[in-house]
Write an enzyme that holds these catalytic residues in place. Structure first.
Site, short mmCIF file in Angstrom:
data_model
loop_
_atom_site.label_atom_id
_atom_site.label_comp_id
_atom_site.label_asym_id
_atom_site.label_seq_id
_atom_site.Cartn_x
_atom_site.Cartn_y
_atom_site.Cartn_z
N TYR A 179 -6.99 16.35 -6.86
CA TYR A 179 -6.47 15.54 -7.97
C TYR A 179 -5.71 16.42 -8.97
CZ TYR A 179 -6.10 12.26 -11.81
OH TYR A 179 -5.60 11.45 -12.80
N ASN B 112 3.05 5.00 -11.48
CA ASN B 112 1.72 5.08 -12.10
C ASN B 112 0.58 5.06 -11.07
OD1 ASN B 112 -0.40 4.39 -14.30
ND2 ASN B 112 -0.44 2.59 -12.95
N LYS C 98 -1.59 16.42 -9.84
CA LYS C 98 -1.08 16.15 -11.20
C LYS C 98 -0.30 17.36 -11.75
CE LYS C 98 -2.50 11.94 -11.30
NZ LYS C 98 -1.54 10.83 -11.26
N ASP D 243 0.87 -1.18 0.00
CA ASP D 243 0.00 0.00 0.00
C ASP D 243 0.90 1.23 0.00
OD1 ASP D 243 -1.63 2.15 0.47
OD2 ASP D 243 -2.83 1.17 2.03
#
Ligand SMILES: NC(=O)c1ccc[n+]([C@@H]2O[C@H](COP(=O)([O-])OP(=O)(O)OC[C@H]3O[C@@H](n4cnc5c(N)ncnc54)[C@H](OP(=O)(O)O)[C@@H]3O)[C@@H](O)[C@H]2O)c1
Length: 257
Positions: free
Chosen positions: A149, A84, A153, A58
């Site tokens: 999010y 990823n 990114k 994890d």
């Protein structure tokens, strides 16, 4: 044969990286769910030239990240890392559970930074290496309704562009991979209704991986996949930021209906 490490390898984009890299490398698959990892190995090992091995970890947990970092650090044959593993949340930031938002920052940013640091030091010793950090076209846009999010990114894209420039003097290729909408379990996990987006906006995970690996050969710093996404980002950079905020906010709100 040299070794490649792929996080978030049990499905979606990560699984397609395993499929492609297995032609030239032994591949180490990392994600949480052991049963899914085993299934991928059963499916892909017969089609791979290299050996496939998994670690059920994890990567929001410091201890598990350190375990993976130790493996990479000690692996003289490590040549590829694909950072990823990542997830997204949708909703008004202040109304979302804080623990999950912080896990999102940990996985999408902190773990990626830790593993990038370890891998670059390993690759510098080997005078060769390939690092792919999976960002998103969301990193280009303000995203009311998906604030954490998009911010994670944006970090991945900016950070990776900088280390690309630092690493190229050592013979190391570094890429920020920026896909747009890609078929996978990502949207279901985030509570996004996929049918709201027209089919021309979508790519398959194997298309994304193919574009990424061919751009990696030429050491392209940023790989925005798909001509629709490339066009959309070019146009978005011409739109005033205030208007873009309103536009993307209105668009993302559709997800909550
Ligand atoms: N799909 C898209 O439209 C899209 C677009 C742009 C960028 N991306 C980015 O592409 C990357 C891969 O997305 P995807 O679409 O392939 O997603 P996905 O199908 O949901 O796969 C996510 C993978 O990450 C693993 N994972 C999740 N949490 C983890 C954790 N805490 N520790 C270790 N592994 C973990 C999952 O396995 P377990 O749950 O078993 O751990 C799974 O293997 C992400 O970084 C995402 O942000 C996706």
């Amino acid at each position: 044969m040299k070794n490649a490490y792929v996080t978030g390898a049990s499905q979606g984009i990560g699984k397609e990286f395993v499929r492609a890299l297995g032609k030239d490398y032994n591949v180490f698959l990392i994600s949480r769910t052991e049963a899914d990892l085993k299934k991928v190995i059963v499916e892909l090992e017969p089609k791979s030239r290299g050996m496939l091995k998994y670690y059920a970890l994890d990567l929001t947990k410091k201890k598990d990240v350190e375990e993976l970092a130790n493996l990479i650090e000690k692996d003289k044959d490590a040549e590829v890392l694909v950072n990823n593993a990542g997830f997204g949340t949708v909703g008004e930031f202040a109304a979302l559970p804080l623990d999950k938002e912080l896990d999102e920052v940990n996985l999408n940013v902190k773990t990626l930074v830790h593993l990038s640091h370890t891998a670059l030091n390993r690759f510098k010793k080997n005078k060769k290496g390939f690092l792919i950090n999976v960002a998103s076209i969301a990193g280009y846009l303000p995203a009311p309704g998906s604030a954490i999010y998009a911010a994670t990114k944006a970090f991945v894209k900016s950070f990776t562009e900088s280390i690309h420039e630092e690493a190229k003097n050592y013979g190391i290729h570094v890429q920020a991979l920026c896909p747009g909408l890609t078929h996978s379990d990502f949207h279901q996990r985030a509570g996004i209704n996929k049918s709201k987006y027209p089919s021309f906006m979508w790519q398959t995970a194997d298309e994304v991986v193919e574009e990424s690996l061919s751009a990696l050969k030429y050491n392209q710093a940023v790989c925005i996949t798909g001509s629709f996404n490339q066009g959309a980002i070019t146009v978005s950079e011409l739109i005033p930021r205030g208007f873009l905020r309103k536009l993307s906010g209105r668009y993302l709100k559709l997800e909550e209906e």
